[in-house]
Design a protein around this motif. Structure first.
Motif, PDB file in Angstrom:
ATOM      1  N   HIS A  61      52.244  -7.893 -25.266  1.00 32.04           N
ATOM      2  CA  HIS A  61      51.116  -8.633 -24.701  1.00 32.04           C
ATOM      3  C   HIS A  61      49.841  -7.794 -24.735  1.00 32.04           C
ATOM      4  CE1 HIS A  61      54.478 -11.016 -23.482  1.00 32.04           C
ATOM      5  NE2 HIS A  61      53.776 -11.818 -22.698  1.00 32.04           N
ATOM      6  N   LEU A  62      49.975  -6.506 -24.417  1.00 35.43           N
ATOM      7  CA  LEU A  62      48.800  -5.629 -24.470  1.00 35.43           C
ATOM      8  C   LEU A  62      48.282  -5.508 -25.895  1.00 35.43           C
ATOM      9  CD1 LEU A  62      49.938  -2.810 -22.015  1.00 35.43           C
ATOM     10  CD2 LEU A  62      48.276  -4.630 -21.585  1.00 35.43           C
ATOM     11  N   ALA A  63      49.186  -5.450 -26.864  1.00 32.83           N
ATOM     12  CA  ALA A  63      48.758  -5.414 -28.262  1.00 32.83           C
ATOM     13  C   ALA A  63      48.043  -6.709 -28.630  1.00 32.83           C
ATOM     14  CB  ALA A  63      49.969  -5.198 -29.167  1.00 32.83           C
ATOM     15  N   GLY A  64      48.536  -7.831 -28.106  1.00 32.24           N
ATOM     16  CA  GLY A  64      47.864  -9.100 -28.350  1.00 32.24           C
ATOM     17  C   GLY A  64      46.465  -9.129 -27.766  1.00 32.24           C
ATOM     18  N   VAL A  65      46.296  -8.596 -26.553  1.00 33.46           N
ATOM     19  CA  VAL A  65      44.968  -8.516 -25.941  1.00 33.46           C
ATOM     20  C   VAL A  65      44.038  -7.664 -26.800  1.00 33.46           C
ATOM     21  CG1 VAL A  65      43.669  -7.655 -23.954  1.00 33.46           C
ATOM     22  CG2 VAL A  65      45.798  -8.926 -23.599  1.00 33.46           C
ATOM     23  N   ALA A  66      44.538  -6.512 -27.271  1.00 33.70           N
ATOM     24  CA  ALA A  66      43.727  -5.630 -28.115  1.00 33.70           C
ATOM     25  C   ALA A  66      43.314  -6.339 -29.406  1.00 33.70           C
ATOM     26  CB  ALA A  66      44.505  -4.355 -28.426  1.00 33.70           C
ATOM     27  N   ALA A  67      44.239  -7.057 -30.025  1.00 32.51           N
ATOM     28  CA  ALA A  67      43.923  -7.778 -31.260  1.00 32.51           C
ATOM     29  C   ALA A  67      42.877  -8.863 -31.012  1.00 32.51           C
ATOM     30  CB  ALA A  67      45.201  -8.387 -31.844  1.00 32.51           C
ATOM     31  N   LEU A  68      42.986  -9.549 -29.890  1.00 32.43           N
ATOM     32  CA  LEU A  68      42.004 -10.594 -29.567  1.00 32.43           C
ATOM     33  C   LEU A  68      40.620 -10.004 -29.322  1.00 32.43           C
ATOM     34  CD1 LEU A  68      44.247 -12.790 -27.248  1.00 32.43           C
ATOM     35  CD2 LEU A  68      43.294 -13.488 -29.445  1.00 32.43           C
ATOM     36  N   LEU A  69      40.561  -8.848 -28.692  1.00 32.16           N
ATOM     37  CA  LEU A  69      39.259  -8.208 -28.470  1.00 32.16           C
ATOM     38  C   LEU A  69      38.633  -7.782 -29.787  1.00 32.16           C
ATOM     39  CD1 LEU A  69      40.019  -6.080 -25.275  1.00 32.16           C
ATOM     40  CD2 LEU A  69      38.812  -8.264 -25.437  1.00 32.16           C
ATOM     41  N   VAL A  70      39.450  -7.344 -30.727  1.00 33.53           N
ATOM     42  CA  VAL A  70      38.928  -7.034 -32.066  1.00 33.53           C
ATOM     43  C   VAL A  70      38.384  -8.296 -32.723  1.00 33.53           C
ATOM     44  CG1 VAL A  70      39.578  -6.289 -34.390  1.00 33.53           C
ATOM     45  CG2 VAL A  70      40.419  -5.025 -32.403  1.00 33.53           C
ATOM     46  N   LEU A  71      39.112  -9.392 -32.582  1.00 39.69           N
ATOM     47  CA  LEU A  71      38.639 -10.668 -33.127  1.00 39.69           C
ATOM     48  C   LEU A  71      37.304 -11.084 -32.526  1.00 39.69           C
ATOM     49  CD1 LEU A  71      41.760 -13.024 -33.416  1.00 39.69           C
ATOM     50  CD2 LEU A  71      40.434 -11.973 -35.238  1.00 39.69           C
ATOM     51  N   PHE A  72      37.108 -10.803 -31.239  1.00 38.31           N
ATOM     52  CA  PHE A  72      35.845 -11.156 -30.606  1.00 38.31           C
ATOM     53  C   PHE A  72      34.680 -10.445 -31.300  1.00 38.31           C
ATOM     54  CE2 PHE A  72      32.475 -10.541 -27.449  1.00 38.31           C
ATOM     55  CZ  PHE A  72      32.289 -11.846 -27.024  1.00 38.31           C
ATOM     56  N   GLY A  73      34.876  -9.176 -31.655  1.00 38.53           N
ATOM     57  CA  GLY A  73      33.826  -8.446 -32.362  1.00 38.53           C
ATOM     58  C   GLY A  73      33.568  -8.968 -33.761  1.00 38.53           C
ATOM     59  N   LEU A  74      34.581  -9.617 -34.362  1.00 36.45           N
ATOM     60  CA  LEU A  74      34.450 -10.145 -35.722  1.00 36.45           C
ATOM     61  C   LEU A  74      34.135 -11.637 -35.752  1.00 36.45           C
ATOM     62  CD1 LEU A  74      37.618  -8.402 -37.244  1.00 36.45           C
ATOM     63  CD2 LEU A  74      35.243  -7.592 -37.355  1.00 36.45           C
ATOM     64  N   ALA A  75      33.945 -12.248 -34.598  1.00 32.75           N
ATOM     65  CA  ALA A  75      33.928 -13.704 -34.504  1.00 32.75           C
ATOM     66  C   ALA A  75      32.679 -14.355 -35.092  1.00 32.75           C
ATOM     67  CB  ALA A  75      34.073 -14.121 -33.038  1.00 32.75           C
ATOM     68  N   PHE A  76      31.542 -13.708 -35.018  1.00 31.28           N
ATOM     69  CA  PHE A  76      30.283 -14.413 -35.231  1.00 31.28           C
ATOM     70  C   PHE A  76      30.022 -14.834 -36.675  1.00 31.28           C
ATOM     71  CE2 PHE A  76      30.020 -11.925 -31.369  1.00 31.28           C
ATOM     72  CZ  PHE A  76      29.703 -12.927 -30.460  1.00 31.28           C
ATOM     73  N   PRO A  77      30.538 -14.164 -37.702  1.00 30.64           N
ATOM     74  CA  PRO A  77      30.390 -14.708 -39.065  1.00 30.64           C
ATOM     75  C   PRO A  77      31.352 -15.861 -39.362  1.00 30.64           C
ATOM     76  CG  PRO A  77      30.653 -12.306 -39.089  1.00 30.64           C
ATOM     77  CD  PRO A  77      31.051 -12.787 -37.736  1.00 30.64           C
ATOM     78  N   LEU A  78      32.313 -16.119 -38.475  1.00 28.83           N
ATOM     79  CA  LEU A  78      33.338 -17.118 -38.719  1.00 28.83           C
ATOM     80  C   LEU A  78      32.921 -18.484 -38.180  1.00 28.83           C
ATOM     81  CD1 LEU A  78      36.404 -14.970 -37.556  1.00 28.83           C
ATOM     82  CD2 LEU A  78      35.487 -15.172 -39.877  1.00 28.83           C
ATOM     83  N   SER A  79      33.709 -19.496 -38.530  1.00 27.67           N
ATOM     84  CA  SER A  79      33.530 -20.818 -37.934  1.00 27.67           C
ATOM     85  C   SER A  79      34.500 -20.951 -36.753  1.00 27.67           C
ATOM     86  CB  SER A  79      33.835 -21.909 -38.964  1.00 27.67           C
ATOM     87  OG  SER A  79      35.213 -21.909 -39.295  1.00 27.67           O
ATOM     88  N   PRO A  80      34.235 -21.875 -35.830  1.00 30.40           N
ATOM     89  CA  PRO A  80      35.172 -22.064 -34.711  1.00 30.40           C
ATOM     90  C   PRO A  80      36.590 -22.389 -35.173  1.00 30.40           C
ATOM     91  CG  PRO A  80      33.087 -23.128 -34.231  1.00 30.40           C
ATOM     92  CD  PRO A  80      33.008 -22.663 -35.658  1.00 30.40           C
ATOM     93  N   LEU A  81      36.734 -23.152 -36.262  1.00 34.82           N
ATOM     94  CA  LEU A  81      38.060 -23.515 -36.744  1.00 34.82           C
ATOM     95  C   LEU A  81      38.823 -22.275 -37.236  1.00 34.82           C
ATOM     96  CD1 LEU A  81      40.014 -25.863 -37.319  1.00 34.82           C
ATOM     97  CD2 LEU A  81      38.998 -26.023 -39.613  1.00 34.82           C
TER      98      LEU A  81
END
Length: 393
Positions: free
Chosen positions: A341-361
């Motif tokens: 679960h902690l690894a999942g949280v870490a991966a999601l936080l990385v995704l947050f930093g990469l989110a803005f060039p992406l689309s919501p889908l």
């Protein structure tokens, strides 16, 4: 009130969840849909703070009522009648959520205060002759809730700019007073030793509320889907919402839900575990589900739009809150630190930093993939060990 309304010991009703309790829970389906609607239409810092106040307020109403029915026997006519009355007041609260920071602020505040004080006052009367320690606890609780009630009503009556801070103070009083044992000058404080709870009952009630919250997320997503034309992006968004809901269900119910009931049953201080794991930590889990339902609706409405800060927070924040809540839950009840679960949280936080060039889908697909990986990690560990419960990590 001469009757003993407490649950009978060593009976089939000692731990059973009664149908009238589920009837009370039905009111919160409407409440959760209105909370999701409010948050979706108020995606700003102020809207997030207002939504947090509303989520915490409704959770407090629900969990306090769950504690009451943990002690009182819902089969008894007076208890059943009170639960029906509380359901009616809860319905009034639910219908006023969307305008609680608008024209229906006073209706919301009065319904909330009436429900909190009415239920607590009934407990004071019901326990007076039959459980002195618990009776004193609810007397102290009534004092604190009365103080908080003043701030709820003042927040509704005063100009709008005072509402959020005053309601925030009211919530702080209610949450902190519980952690302090409802200490009142001249009356002392309660201890968790005074709270003899049924582990199976409170665990099942909380699990059922998680199911209700997940069902609400499907309800919000389904309404959003049928309101628009069928497109490939819409169909993909619906499938991702379903996959995310399945992953959340799996992480909670595949094995983790049973741990809490067993921990309370075997603990020398069951009240402490129940207070931390179900009163506080489960609020984080429910908040994660509500935020995820908002994210699902955002994906369906704007699948190809640019990802804004608010969109990134909802799409990533919901799964993060959910996983953090599960980590805290398992730590409180079993002292297990779930590395997956902690690894999942870490991966999601990385995704947050990469989110803005992406689309919501695309971002939704990636967050769902992270949840699916956490599910796979946990399930493989459990299968490999050949046990019903996973090993820590």
């Amino acid at each position: 009130m001469r009757q003993n309304l407490l649950r009978p010991a060593d009976s089939e009703r000692t731990h059973r969840v009664a149908y009238i309790e589920l009837f009370f829970d039905l009111i919160f389906i409407l409440a959760l849909t209105q909370l999701s609607r409010f948050l979706y239409d108020n995606q700003s810092l102020a809207g997030a703070l207002e939504s947090a106040v509303l989520v915490l307020a409704f959770w407090w109403v629900w969990i306090y009522t769950t504690w009451v029915t943990n002690w009182l026997d819902p089969v008894r006519l007076p208890v059943r009648s009170v639960i029906i009355g509380l359901s009616l007041i809860g319905l009034v609260m639910s219908t006023s959520i969307y305008e609680s920071f608008g024209d229906r602020a006073l209706v919301f505040a009065l319904a909330y205060v009436t429900l909190q004080l009415g239920r607590t006052g009934f407990m004071v009367l019901a326990l007076a002759r039959h459980d002195r320690a618990l009776h004193r606890t609810f007397v102290r609780m009534l004092v604190w809730l009365s103080v908080a009630g003043v701030f709820w009503v003042l927040g509704a009556l005063l100009p709008f700019e005072f509402r959020l801070p005053l309601w925030g103070v009211a919530l702080a009083i209610e949450y902190l007073s519980a952690s302090l044992g409802f200490r009142v000058p001249g009356m002392g404080r309660s201890t968790t030793d005074d709270w003899e709870v049924s582990g199976p009952h409170i665990a099942e009630r909380s699990a059922l509320f998680v199911i209700i919250a997940l069902g609400e997320s499907f309800l919000v997503t389904g309404f959003a889907f049928v309101e628009q034309s069928i497109t490939v992006d819409g169909a993909l968004g619906l499938l991702l919402a379903f996959a995310s809901g399945v992953a959340m269900w799996w992480l909670y119910f595949d094995h983790g839900e049973r741990v809490g009931s067993r921990a309370i049953a075997s603990s020398p201080a069951p009240g402490r575990i129940a207070r931390l794991a179900y009163t506080y930590v489960h609020a984080i889990i429910i908040a994660g589900i509500v935020l995820s339902s908002v994210a699902d609706k955002e994906v369906l409405k704007h699948p190809d739009a640019a990802v804004s800060l608010a969109t990134a927070v909802t799409l990533v924040g919901g799964p993060v809150l959910y996983l953090v809540g599960l980590v805290l839950f398992r730590w409180v009840v079993a002292r297990d630190l779930l590395i997956s679960h902690l690894a999942g949280v870490a991966a999601l936080l990385v995704l947050f930093g990469l989110a803005f060039p992406l689309s919501p889908l695309v971002l939704a697909a990636m967050t769902t993939a992270v949840l699916a990986c956490v599910v796979g990690w946990e399930t493989i560990l459990r299968v490999r060990t050949g046990t019903d419960e996973p090993v820590a990590g």
